[in-house]
Design an enzyme around this catalytic site. Structure first.
Site, PDB file in Angstrom:
ATOM      1  N   GLU A  16       5.460   6.765   1.230  1.00 56.12           N
ATOM      2  CA  GLU A  16       5.948   5.483   1.741  1.00 56.12           C
ATOM      3  C   GLU A  16       5.337   4.350   0.927  1.00 56.12           C
ATOM      4  O   GLU A  16       4.106   4.216   0.870  1.00 56.12           O
ATOM      5  CB  GLU A  16       5.530   5.291   3.197  1.00 56.12           C
ATOM      6  CG  GLU A  16       6.080   6.343   4.128  1.00 56.12           C
ATOM      7  CD  GLU A  16       5.603   6.178   5.577  1.00 56.12           C
ATOM      8  OE1 GLU A  16       6.180   6.831   6.457  1.00 56.12           O
ATOM      9  OE2 GLU A  16       4.645   5.404   5.820  1.00 56.12           O
ATOM     10  N   ARG A  31       0.858  -1.184   0.000  1.00 54.82           N
ATOM     11  CA  ARG A  31       0.000   0.000   0.000  1.00 54.82           C
ATOM     12  C   ARG A  31       0.892   1.231   0.000  1.00 54.82           C
ATOM     13  O   ARG A  31       2.098   1.128   0.260  1.00 54.82           O
ATOM     14  CB  ARG A  31      -0.943   0.017   1.208  1.00 54.82           C
ATOM     15  CG  ARG A  31      -0.226   0.090   2.553  1.00 54.82           C
ATOM     16  CD  ARG A  31      -1.213   0.014   3.702  1.00 54.82           C
ATOM     17  NE  ARG A  31      -2.045   1.198   3.788  1.00 54.82           N
ATOM     18  CZ  ARG A  31      -1.760   2.277   4.540  1.00 54.82           C
ATOM     19  NH1 ARG A  31      -0.658   2.311   5.265  1.00 54.82           N
ATOM     20  NH2 ARG A  31      -2.565   3.320   4.581  1.00 54.82           N
TER      21      ARG A  31
HETATM   22  C1  HEM Z   1       0.221   4.935  10.762  1.00 57.45           C
HETATM   23  C2  HEM Z   1       2.720   0.940  11.680  1.00 57.45           C
HETATM   24  C3  HEM Z   1      -0.036  -1.588   8.681  1.00 57.45           C
HETATM   25  C4  HEM Z   1      -2.782   2.280   8.085  1.00 57.45           C
HETATM   26  C5  HEM Z   1       1.100   4.052  11.314  1.00 57.45           C
HETATM   27  C6  HEM Z   1       2.071   4.368  12.328  1.00 57.45           C
HETATM   28  C7  HEM Z   1       2.766   3.253  12.573  1.00 57.45           C
HETATM   29  C8  HEM Z   1       2.247   2.212  11.728  1.00 57.45           C
HETATM   30  C9  HEM Z   1       3.888   3.071  13.574  1.00 57.45           C
HETATM   31  C10 HEM Z   1       2.281   5.711  12.995  1.00 57.45           C
HETATM   32  C11 HEM Z   1       1.432   5.796  14.232  1.00 57.45           C
HETATM   33  C12 HEM Z   1       1.839   6.960  15.125  1.00 57.45           C
HETATM   34  O1  HEM Z   1       1.610   8.126  14.729  1.00 57.45           O
HETATM   35  O2  HEM Z   1       2.389   6.711  16.201  1.00 57.45           O
HETATM   36  C13 HEM Z   1       2.195  -0.075  10.922  1.00 57.45           C
HETATM   37  C14 HEM Z   1       2.712  -1.424  10.893  1.00 57.45           C
HETATM   38  C15 HEM Z   1       1.930  -2.123  10.052  1.00 57.45           C
HETATM   39  C16 HEM Z   1       0.928  -1.225   9.557  1.00 57.45           C
HETATM   40  C17 HEM Z   1       3.909  -1.945  11.671  1.00 57.45           C
HETATM   41  C18 HEM Z   1       2.092  -3.568   9.709  1.00 57.45           C
HETATM   42  C19 HEM Z   1       1.177  -4.448   9.895  1.00 57.45           C
HETATM   43  C20 HEM Z   1      -1.025  -0.757   8.268  1.00 57.45           C
HETATM   44  C21 HEM Z   1      -2.051  -1.152   7.354  1.00 57.45           C
HETATM   45  C22 HEM Z   1      -2.848  -0.096   7.190  1.00 57.45           C
HETATM   46  C23 HEM Z   1      -2.291   1.006   7.991  1.00 57.45           C
HETATM   47  C24 HEM Z   1      -2.193  -2.520   6.704  1.00 57.45           C
HETATM   48  C25 HEM Z   1      -4.037  -0.130   6.289  1.00 57.45           C
HETATM   49  C26 HEM Z   1      -4.931   0.701   6.143  1.00 57.45           C
HETATM   50  C27 HEM Z   1      -2.167   3.340   8.690  1.00 57.45           C
HETATM   51  C28 HEM Z   1      -2.597   4.714   8.560  1.00 57.45           C
HETATM   52  C29 HEM Z   1      -1.713   5.477   9.315  1.00 57.45           C
HETATM   53  C30 HEM Z   1      -0.782   4.553   9.912  1.00 57.45           C
HETATM   54  C31 HEM Z   1      -3.773   5.219   7.755  1.00 57.45           C
HETATM   55  C32 HEM Z   1      -1.688   7.007   9.423  1.00 57.45           C
HETATM   56  C33 HEM Z   1      -0.641   7.462   8.430  1.00 57.45           C
HETATM   57  C34 HEM Z   1      -0.508   8.950   8.174  1.00 57.45           C
HETATM   58  O3  HEM Z   1      -1.488   9.695   8.154  1.00 57.45           O
HETATM   59  O4  HEM Z   1       0.619   9.375   7.882  1.00 57.45           O
HETATM   60  N1  HEM Z   1       1.226   2.726  10.970  1.00 57.45           N
HETATM   61  N2  HEM Z   1       1.122   0.017  10.095  1.00 57.45           N
HETATM   62  N3  HEM Z   1      -1.185   0.549   8.627  1.00 57.45           N
HETATM   63  N4  HEM Z   1      -1.075   3.274   9.500  1.00 57.45           N
HETATM   64 FE1  HEM Z   1      -0.009   1.631   9.827  1.00 57.45          FE
END
Ligand code: HEM
Length: 344
Positions: free
Chosen positions: A266, A224
């Site tokens: 990313e 993604r």
């Molecule tokens: C943001 C990790 C998978 C959606 C984040 C953050 C982390 C993270 C560390 C930042 C949170 C913070 O502000 O502290 C991961 C890891 C994944 C994963 C390790 C592995 C399984 C996914 C998946 C989705 C997703 C599959 C699917 C929709 C999001 C979204 C954000 C986010 C929408 C906010 C990003 C932004 O606005 O910049 N994720 N994520 N993540 N993640 Fe994940």
């Protein structure tokens, strides 16, 4: 991509990073429509067009050596950017295999891997590494296997253990993150580490994404795109080092915005690992300055519309509030309002 020359450039201090015309051409512009909201935007991680960032499972580009050097500098200052929980030893070797096999198969001009049973020989020509070791025996490498291999590849890597129908961030090499910390998130579950993200939980994004990932199959990786913006081409925008980059957010002016503000995309890929049953999550960042981006007028127009309509909670969460309006005002004269249709 044809063999790129690796650039000498920096992501800190004098910020000499820039993109070649070829790197701009292949930039993974993430907006197929004029609006943006979080969604479960997951698709199969299948090989894409030759020369694109999707051509190979793991993309190596002209910034390879400079990014590895920036990681080395960050680890020198703060070794806790690499977290390894003892029970993840099988996953460490899974990662050695995934990265070495992919790079050797896709970039034979730079990387080679030969195997004689468990005796492996790895050569990374650009970094000058020639290492013989016994697969499965950590004492034959100069450092933990996960650290050894993730120092030699671009992007951050978080490895999740799967248990009790959940995923836990039990291992990671994270030196180029958009303001989150692996030391803080280590051991947390999928919904816990996503706790600070606004809006997404309410619309069921995390429930559905987690369900999907728990069934991820070995050999069928998915991917993604995610995006944010950053001031200066800095990889290490970590909470730990906020004092070094946070104040830059108020330094954007109408005169310097094209140079100073970067779109940061990313490319995130998820791989089921064979021995450990863990999931590797790679976060490969691509930076492009606004001056570089508007060389494709369509991108400038699209970004203008995305930023104008962005939900205030997302703008705040992504840290854009101090300079978003300056960017919108700078892009506005370039947007003639033409219908851009669907697609990037
Ligand atoms: C943001 C990790 C998978 C959606 C984040 C953050 C982390 C993270 C560390 C930042 C949170 C913070 O502000 O502290 C991961 C890891 C994944 C994963 C390790 C592995 C399984 C996914 C998946 C989705 C997703 C599959 C699917 C929709 C999001 C979204 C954000 C986010 C929408 C906010 C990003 C932004 O606005 O910049 N994720 N994520 N993540 N993640 Fe994940």
């Amino acid at each position: 991509m044809n063999t790129p020359a690796f650039k000498h450039e920096t992501f800190r201090d004098d910020y000499s990073f820039s993109n070649s015309a070829e790197a701009i051409r292949r930039f993974p512009f993430p907006f197929p429509e004029d609006d943006y909201m979080y969604s479960v935007n997951i698709e199969q991680h299948e090989p894409g067009a030759p020369g694109s960032v999707l051509e190979h499972l793991i993309d190596i580009d002209e910034h390879y050596l400079a990014e590895c050097e920036d990681r080395r500098l960050t680890l020198e200052q703060d070794p806790d950017r690499c977290i390894i929980t003892p029970h993840m030893i099988d996953a460490q070797w899974d990662m050695v295999e995934l990265v070495m096999e992919s790079l050797a198969a896709d970039y034979p001009q730079w990387f080679s891997l030969s195997k004689n049973g468990d005796d492996w020989h790895w050569i990374n020509t650009p970094m000058g590494i020639d290492q013989q070791f016994r697969f499965g025996d950590a004492s034959t490498l100069p450092m933990p296997p996960f650290e050894f291999i993730t120092r030699q590849v671009q992007g951050d890597w978080i490895i999740m253990d799967q248990r009790d129908d959940d995923l836990f961030a039990d291992m990671g090499m994270v030196t180029s993150q958009a303001d989150w910390s692996i030391a803080f998130d280590a051991g947390m579950s999928f919904k816990e580490w996503h706790g600070p993200v606004p809006q997404a939980n309410e619309i069921g994004v995390f429930d559905r994404a987690l369900k999907y990932l728990l069934h991820l199959q070995y050999g069928s990786p998915v991917r993604r795109l995610n995006w944010t913006m950053t001031v200066n081409p800095r990889l290490d925008t970590s909470p730990e080092n906020y004092p070094f980059w946070g104040p830059d957010n108020v330094s954007v002016t109408p005169e310097n915005v094209g140079d100073k503000v970067y779109l940061r995309v990313e490319l995130q890929a998820l791989f089921r690992l064979p021995r450990s049953n863990a999931i590797a999550f790679s976060v490969r960042g691509y930076l492009i300055s606004l001056n570089e981006l508007v060389t494709y007028p369509r991108w400038g127009k699209r970004l203008h519309r995305i930023l104008k309509g962005l939900h205030p909670d997302l703008s705040e969460y992504k840290g854009l509030d101090h300079y978003r309006q300056t960017v919108i005002d700078w892009l506005a004269p370039m947007d003639d309002g033409a219908d851009l249709g669907l697609g990037t």
